[in-house]
Design an enzyme around this catalytic site. Structure first.
Site, short mmCIF file in Angstrom:
data_model
loop_
_atom_site.label_atom_id
_atom_site.label_comp_id
_atom_site.label_asym_id
_atom_site.label_seq_id
_atom_site.Cartn_x
_atom_site.Cartn_y
_atom_site.Cartn_z
N TYR A 93 -13.20 -1.96 12.52
CA TYR A 93 -13.59 -0.76 11.79
C TYR A 93 -15.04 -0.34 12.02
CZ TYR A 93 -9.20 -0.60 9.29
OH TYR A 93 -7.87 -0.48 9.00
N ASN A 126 -1.91 -10.92 8.13
CA ASN A 126 -2.94 -9.92 8.35
C ASN A 126 -4.26 -10.38 7.76
OD1 ASN A 126 -3.81 -7.09 9.05
ND2 ASN A 126 -4.31 -7.13 6.88
N GLU A 127 -5.29 -10.43 8.60
CA GLU A 127 -6.67 -10.67 8.16
C GLU A 127 -6.85 -11.86 7.22
OE1 GLU A 127 -8.22 -6.98 6.62
OE2 GLU A 127 -8.23 -6.05 8.60
N TRP A 165 -5.18 2.93 11.60
CA TRP A 165 -4.99 2.73 10.17
C TRP A 165 -5.40 4.01 9.50
CZ3 TRP A 165 -2.47 -0.77 7.35
CH2 TRP A 165 -2.49 -0.54 5.97
N ARG A 194 3.57 0.02 13.10
CA ARG A 194 3.30 -1.30 12.51
C ARG A 194 3.52 -1.22 11.00
NH1 ARG A 194 -2.35 -4.22 11.19
NH2 ARG A 194 -1.38 -6.02 10.23
N HIS A 225 0.95 -9.28 4.46
CA HIS A 225 -0.21 -8.39 4.37
C HIS A 225 -0.69 -8.40 2.92
CE1 HIS A 225 -2.26 -4.82 6.52
NE2 HIS A 225 -2.87 -4.95 5.36
N GLU A 246 -5.50 -2.33 14.06
CA GLU A 246 -6.01 -1.39 13.06
C GLU A 246 -7.34 -0.84 13.51
OE1 GLU A 246 -6.41 -2.69 8.95
OE2 GLU A 246 -4.48 -3.71 9.06
N ASN A 298 -8.30 -6.08 14.32
CA ASN A 298 -8.56 -4.95 13.42
C ASN A 298 -10.06 -4.69 13.45
OD1 ASN A 298 -5.89 -5.28 12.75
ND2 ASN A 298 -6.24 -5.89 10.62
N GLU A 309 -5.52 1.94 -1.31
CA GLU A 309 -6.53 1.22 -0.53
C GLU A 309 -7.12 0.06 -1.36
OE1 GLU A 309 -7.40 0.85 2.47
OE2 GLU A 309 -9.33 -0.09 2.16
N TRP A 310 -6.28 -0.89 -1.74
CA TRP A 310 -6.68 -2.13 -2.43
C TRP A 310 -7.67 -1.85 -3.56
CZ3 TRP A 310 -2.81 -4.73 -0.96
CH2 TRP A 310 -2.36 -4.71 0.36
N GLN A 333 0.80 -1.22 0.00
CA GLN A 333 0.00 0.00 0.00
C GLN A 333 0.85 1.29 0.00
OE1 GLN A 333 -2.60 -1.76 3.24
NE2 GLN A 333 -4.13 -0.60 2.12
C1 GAL Z 1 -7.89 -3.66 6.35
C2 GAL Z 1 -6.53 -3.88 5.77
C3 GAL Z 1 -5.73 -2.63 5.55
C4 GAL Z 1 -6.57 -1.45 5.11
C5 GAL Z 1 -7.84 -1.34 5.92
C6 GAL Z 1 -8.78 -0.21 5.49
O1 GAL Z 1 -8.74 -4.69 5.99
O2 GAL Z 1 -5.78 -4.72 6.61
O3 GAL Z 1 -4.70 -2.94 4.66
O4 GAL Z 1 -6.73 -1.41 3.77
O5 GAL Z 1 -8.54 -2.53 5.89
O6 GAL Z 1 -9.76 -0.65 4.64
#
Ligand code: GAL
Length: 466
Positions: A304, A159-160, A414, A70, A115, A370, A302, A421-422, A16
């Site tokens: 959100y 990661n995840e 994060w 991190r 990751h 995160e 993590n 962002e992927w 990223q």
């Molecule tokens: C997570 C991921 C991060 C980042 C974040 C925000 O799933 O580990 O790399 O992209 O979401 O969407």
């Protein structure tokens, strides 16, 4: 009050931010391949160019007053073909410098080995679907412990795994872009657990005594609540939602060494309805392999967002995870949404999830690895709403520690800087610092919310020192 050794951090991941996708002998990863497929517009070829501009990131870290940073290692930068037969010394030098610079400023690195960016050479050998990946990952992990473990004390293997498995192998929206609903994700998740367990056992037997660090893996989960608390079916749907996200990995690691019964039962029920009697979709752990139970030295979460959940009607779907889970997710209209449509802002959900973890997974040491808030559309440097979000979220963590007795040892935002962002490319901005992607210098500028986070950290550091 936070303990004086509480980890105040921010997180990033190699693909990223680093760019330098072909620099100095790096091999391609599945994200390089995925982003270069026809029709995709944005890539991480350059991203924040942290491969060349690491010192700028270090300045950001210092400006915030972080105690921890991190980062993730790019497997293909270190081992271009994925194996230890071919080590890229330039990659080793890069990460040595990052780690040494951090330590010179008394900032502790937390390092993620994986990751999302598998070396393409290993994808060509079957990737995470192939059983042999566990041994290949173990060799890579040993190489990293051996090379960096004298200085790195907090490790995350993967990661995840949920996101890698589901978004990469069921939905096909992340690399490697496979769409094999109802089967591949379970195999991938299984191999990720096997790989993690092997790496943990290697650390435990070969490095722990000398290096004295801790190893875990980062699990993502939303918090779920029943849409209609008095409906048993919705309550059961919450149970399944937790089992199919957090429980999928946390149950084998912390509770039984096997997947949650809820998950096995739900998949079994759908198999029956679909008349499926092929290979078991959810694999079993072999007794001949190193056990998975007990292979996480701490719980890395993590978090959100949150969801209301109702029992889902899924009869129209074919075999897939959504059907197995039979739960529909609903957004509470009272929750505000930040930049991404999926990101309902629910700081209170974190405290509830922390309590759930304490009660379900035997009161582990927890790091929130995160947590974040993004913006999209017109750039807002004066992002008061995001600053408020950090303040509120950190208060929830404080209550979880002080009032509920959850053993939280660290909090990582994060992300340190805006980045790739992927699937959403550069359109979602999660950074504490804005990055100007239109210029080669990739100038980093602190957002108002970054200043707010720095203020919070300094306030709590001061309180803890009294
Ligand atoms: C997570 C991921 C991060 C980042 C974040 C925000 O799933 O580990 O790399 O992209 O979401 O969407």
């Amino acid at each position: 009050m936070f303990p004086s050794d509480f980890a105040w951090g921010a997180a990033t991941a190699a693909y990223q931010i680093e760019g330098g996708w072909q620099a100095d002998g790096k091999g391609p990863s599945i994200w390089d391949t995925f982003c270069h497929e026809e029709g995709r517009v944005q890539t991480g070829d350059v991203a924040c160019n942290s491969y060349e501009l690491w010192e700028k990131d270090l300045q950001c870290i210092r400006q915030l007053g972080l105690t921890h940073y991190r980062l993730s290692l790019s497997w293909a930068r270190l081992l271009p073909d994925g194996t230890t037969g071919n080590v890229n010394q330039k990659g080793v030098q890069y990460y040595n410098k990052v780690i040494d610079d951090l330590l010179a400023w008394e900032i502790s690195p937390m390092v993620t080995l994986y990751h999302f960016d598998l070396p393409q050479a290993l994808q060509d050998r079957g990737g995470w679907k192939a059983s042999c990946i566990a041994g290949l990952f173990d060799s890579y992990a040993r190489f990293c412990f051996q090379t960096f473990g004298d200085r790195v004390k907090l490790w995350l293997t993967i990661n995840e795994p949920y996101v890698c498995a589901k978004l990469g192998h069921e939905d096909g929206v992340h690399a490697p872009g496979l769409k094999e609903p109802g089967t591949a994700a379970y195999v991938v998740g299984h191999n990720m657990l096997r790989a993690h367990a092997r790496a943990w056992h290697s650390y435990n037997s070969l490095y722990r005594l000398k290096q004295g660090g801790a190893v875990s893996l980062a699990l993502n989960s939303d918090w779920f609540e029943p849409l209609r608390p008095n409906h048993d079916a919705d309550v059961a749907a919450v149970d399944r939602s937790l089992a199919f996200t957090l429980g999928w990995f946390a149950w084998p690691l912390f509770v039984t060494g096997d997947y949650p019964h809820t998950m096995r039962a739900a998949i079994g029920a759908q198999n029956k309805k679909l008349g499926y009697d092929g290979n078991p979709r959810l694999p079993t752990f072999s007794k001949d392999e190193p056990p998975v139970l007990g292979t996480a030295d701490f719980f890395a979460l993590n978090y959100y967002t949150s969801r209301k959940v109702k029992h889902g009607c899924v009869s129209e779907l074919g075999m897939c995870m959504k059907r197995d889970r039979e739960a529909e997710e609903v957004l509470d209209p009272d929750w505000s949404i930040c930049g991404a449509p999926w990101l309902a802002v629910v700081p209170g959900g974190l405290r509830k999830l922390l309590n759930y973890i304490k009660d379900t997974f035997r009161n582990p040491v927890v790091y929130i690895t995160e947590n974040g808030f993004c913006q999209a559309g017109p750039l807002v440097m004066e992002d008061a709403q995001r600053g408020h979000f950090y303040k509120e979220t950190i208060q929830e963590v404080e209550k979880a520690i002080g009032e509920d007795g959850v053993d939280v040892r660290g909090y990582f935002v994060w992300s340190l800087i805006d980045n790739f962002e992927w699937a959403d490319g550069f359109d979602l901005r999660f950074g504490l610092f804005h990055v100007d992607f239109s210029h080669v210098e990739r100038r980093r500028t602190i957002y108002r919310s970054g200043l707010e986070y720095a203020r919070i950290i300094s306030k709590y550091k001061e309180l803890a020192s009294k």
